[in-house]
Design a protein around this motif. Structure first.
Motif, PDB file in Angstrom:
ATOM      1  N   TYR A   1      20.160  58.299  56.975  1.00 25.79           N
ATOM      2  CA  TYR A   1      21.591  58.521  56.749  1.00 25.79           C
ATOM      3  C   TYR A   1      22.402  58.202  58.010  1.00 25.79           C
ATOM      4  O   TYR A   1      23.550  58.614  58.135  1.00 25.79           O
ATOM      5  CB  TYR A   1      21.835  59.955  56.296  1.00 25.79           C
ATOM      6  CG  TYR A   1      20.951  60.346  55.139  1.00 25.79           C
ATOM      7  CD1 TYR A   1      20.953  59.609  53.954  1.00 25.79           C
ATOM      8  CD2 TYR A   1      20.071  61.424  55.242  1.00 25.79           C
ATOM      9  CE1 TYR A   1      20.107  59.938  52.901  1.00 25.79           C
ATOM     10  CE2 TYR A   1      19.225  61.751  54.189  1.00 25.79           C
ATOM     11  CZ  TYR A   1      19.247  61.002  53.026  1.00 25.79           C
ATOM     12  OH  TYR A   1      18.407  61.323  51.984  1.00 25.79           O
TER      13      TYR A   1
ATOM     14  N   THR B   1      20.941  65.719  45.793  1.00 24.86           N
ATOM     15  CA  THR B   1      20.242  64.523  45.328  1.00 24.86           C
ATOM     16  C   THR B   1      20.318  63.447  46.407  1.00 24.86           C
ATOM     17  O   THR B   1      21.077  63.564  47.376  1.00 24.86           O
ATOM     18  CB  THR B   1      20.887  63.993  44.048  1.00 24.86           C
ATOM     19  OG1 THR B   1      22.232  63.574  44.348  1.00 24.86           O
ATOM     20  CG2 THR B   1      20.918  65.063  42.961  1.00 24.86           C
ATOM     21  N   GLU B   2      19.567  62.388  46.218  1.00 26.46           N
ATOM     22  CA  GLU B   2      19.611  61.297  47.186  1.00 26.46           C
ATOM     23  C   GLU B   2      21.014  60.690  47.247  1.00 26.46           C
ATOM     24  O   GLU B   2      21.510  60.360  48.330  1.00 26.46           O
ATOM     25  CB  GLU B   2      18.583  60.223  46.821  1.00 26.46           C
ATOM     26  CG  GLU B   2      18.476  59.085  47.819  1.00 26.46           C
ATOM     27  CD  GLU B   2      18.083  59.549  49.218  1.00 26.46           C
ATOM     28  OE1 GLU B   2      18.391  58.814  50.181  1.00 26.46           O
ATOM     29  OE2 GLU B   2      17.467  60.628  49.356  1.00 26.46           O
TER      30      GLU B   2
ATOM     31  N   ARG C   1      23.226  63.009  49.261  1.00 23.01           N
ATOM     32  CA  ARG C   1      22.917  62.931  50.689  1.00 23.01           C
ATOM     33  C   ARG C   1      23.547  61.688  51.309  1.00 23.01           C
ATOM     34  O   ARG C   1      24.120  61.763  52.406  1.00 23.01           O
ATOM     35  CB  ARG C   1      21.400  62.914  50.894  1.00 23.01           C
ATOM     36  CG  ARG C   1      20.723  64.229  50.518  1.00 23.01           C
ATOM     37  CD  ARG C   1      19.219  64.089  50.596  1.00 23.01           C
ATOM     38  NE  ARG C   1      18.544  65.322  50.208  1.00 23.01           N
ATOM     39  CZ  ARG C   1      17.239  65.465  50.102  1.00 23.01           C
ATOM     40  NH1 ARG C   1      16.444  64.427  50.367  1.00 23.01           N
ATOM     41  NH2 ARG C   1      16.712  66.612  49.737  1.00 23.01           N
ATOM     42  N   LYS C   2      23.457  60.578  50.631  1.00 24.12           N
ATOM     43  CA  LYS C   2      24.050  59.353  51.154  1.00 24.12           C
ATOM     44  C   LYS C   2      25.570  59.465  51.236  1.00 24.12           C
ATOM     45  O   LYS C   2      26.190  59.047  52.222  1.00 24.12           O
ATOM     46  CB  LYS C   2      23.650  58.165  50.279  1.00 24.12           C
ATOM     47  CG  LYS C   2      22.198  57.741  50.436  1.00 24.12           C
ATOM     48  CD  LYS C   2      21.866  56.567  49.530  1.00 24.12           C
ATOM     49  CE  LYS C   2      20.412  56.140  49.719  1.00 24.12           C
ATOM     50  NZ  LYS C   2      20.045  55.035  48.782  1.00 24.12           N
TER      51      LYS C   2
END
Length: 381
Positions: free
Chosen positions: A63, A107-108, A111-112
């Motif tokens: 990230y 969730t991914e 997070r992004k």
């Protein structure tokens, strides 16, 4: 700097040196000014910290962060920065507290979306909104509500004593999606500043670099895609965050205690009473011995708790022990530093009186010392 009980990697040594240098050059010279300004967030220091990677070192590489995600390294950093000044030190690393529940529950895609902007020199400031006027250490008793509507939730309620509120652009907010439940009714949401109302800055005893305000939620809409985890999972994410943050705050307390001890030691070596340096007076020498011993013991417990978490073990009781020991050590050491300096310690001529005011917060935030003792008693083997 004391000898580390655990060997450091080259990367850890480098970031410790970076933070020590930043504390000397950027934090210490501004600490008194920021304290006396009272309700002004020193954004220029935050920006300088972002430029050298201190605000995002704890974020995963994927990230855009520095990839030093282990709690042990975060403790090393926090100790050095809070040696410079507890309030400023906690401020420049505050994005890590925001990131933790997103890493635990998100969730991914979440997070992004929410963590990637925190990387780099233009990182926004963030906040974690849990505490309410009638819900402090008992986070399960919050009454702010999140009511389901088409496409998401309407948040209503009030938060209090929220660090960085108003200055922060992103917020993790905890609210009840099921008012019939306590901890199992708490859900977590991530949102932007838009639509939030803020109270006036709260006047505080210490750590004035971190401005606290109330937040008011009046039918604030949050899309379902910005709920972290399932409904009712927020408390679990919060408790996981607390285990980490309590250990890191323990390291902050150790850093402040170390600063006060070093200042008192140097003063005792140079100040003369009855014709000799006061360090030769037995009462002063014994007090300094107690200060040094308590700091070493607190650091070892903090770093042991950090290593335990990093090894993948549950450390709720150990984290509480670390925070309790370190915060009460910091309170004792700063008191002892004031006592050693006598009247000068009580004046604003020297920084020990400010450090004494600053470290009092460590006995209160993220669970008071009384609550820490309760957590420890419930986690005894």
């Amino acid at each position: 700097m004391t000898v580390q009980a655990w060997p450091l990697t080259d990367e850890q040594r480098q970031i410790v040196e970076l933070c020590r240098d930043f504390a000397v050059r950027e934090i210490r010279p501004r600490a008194r000014e920021v304290d006396e300004a009272d309700v002004v967030t020193p954004m220029d220091i935050f920006r300088k910290a972002a430029e050298v990677g201190i605000t995002d070192f704890m974020l995963p590489v994927e990230y855009g962060g520095g990839g030093l995600t282990d709690v042990f390294t975060q403790c090393l950093v926090q100790e050095e920065l809070c040696w410079g000044d507890p309030g400023i030190g906690n401020l420049v690393c505050s994005n890590g507290f925001f990131a933790d529940p997103i890493l635990v529950l998100g969730t991914e895609d979440q997070r992004k979306r929410w963590l990637t902007p925190l990387a780099g020199r233009d990182a926004p400031m963030t906040a974690l909104a849990t505490t309410e006027p009638e819900a402090g250490s008992d986070a399960a008793s919050i009454v702010t509500t999140a009511t389901r509507v088409d496409g998401g939730y309407l948040i209503n309620g009030q938060k209090a004593w929220i660090s960085n509120a108003g200055a922060a652009e992103f917020y993790v907010v905890f609210a009840k999606t099921d008012r019939t439940q306590r901890s199992r009714g708490v859900s977590a949401f991530v949102m932007r500043k838009d639509g939030l109302r803020f109270g006036e800055p709260m006047r505080k005893m210490g750590q004035r670099a971190i401005v606290c305000r109330e937040i008011f939620f009046d039918d604030v809409f949050v899309p379902e895609s910005d709920r972290l985890g399932d409904e009712g999972q927020g408390f679990r994410g919060l408790m996981g965050t607390f285990d980490i943050s309590r250990v890191i705050l323990g390291a902050a307390a150790v850093g402040a205690a170390r600063a006060a001890y070093e200042f008192a030691l140097e003063y005792a070596r140079t100040r003369k009473q009855f014709g000799v340096p006061i360090i030769e007076h037995q009462a002063v020498a014994f007090r300094l011995a107690d200060m040094a011993t308590k700091i070493e013991a607190a650091r070892l417990l903090v770093q042991h708790a950090a290593r335990t978490i990093d090894a993948g073990h549950t450390a709720t009781g150990l984290a509480a022990m670390a925070k309790l020991t370190a915060s009460e050590t910091a309170m004792f050491v700063t008191w002892a530093a004031v006592q050693t300096l006598g009247g000068w310690g009580y004046s604003r001529e020297f920084p020990v009186e400010q450090w004494m005011r600053d470290v009092k917060l460590e006995e209160i935030e993220e669970g008071t010392s009384d609550i820490m003792r309760l957590v420890i008693s419930r986690n005894l083997a």
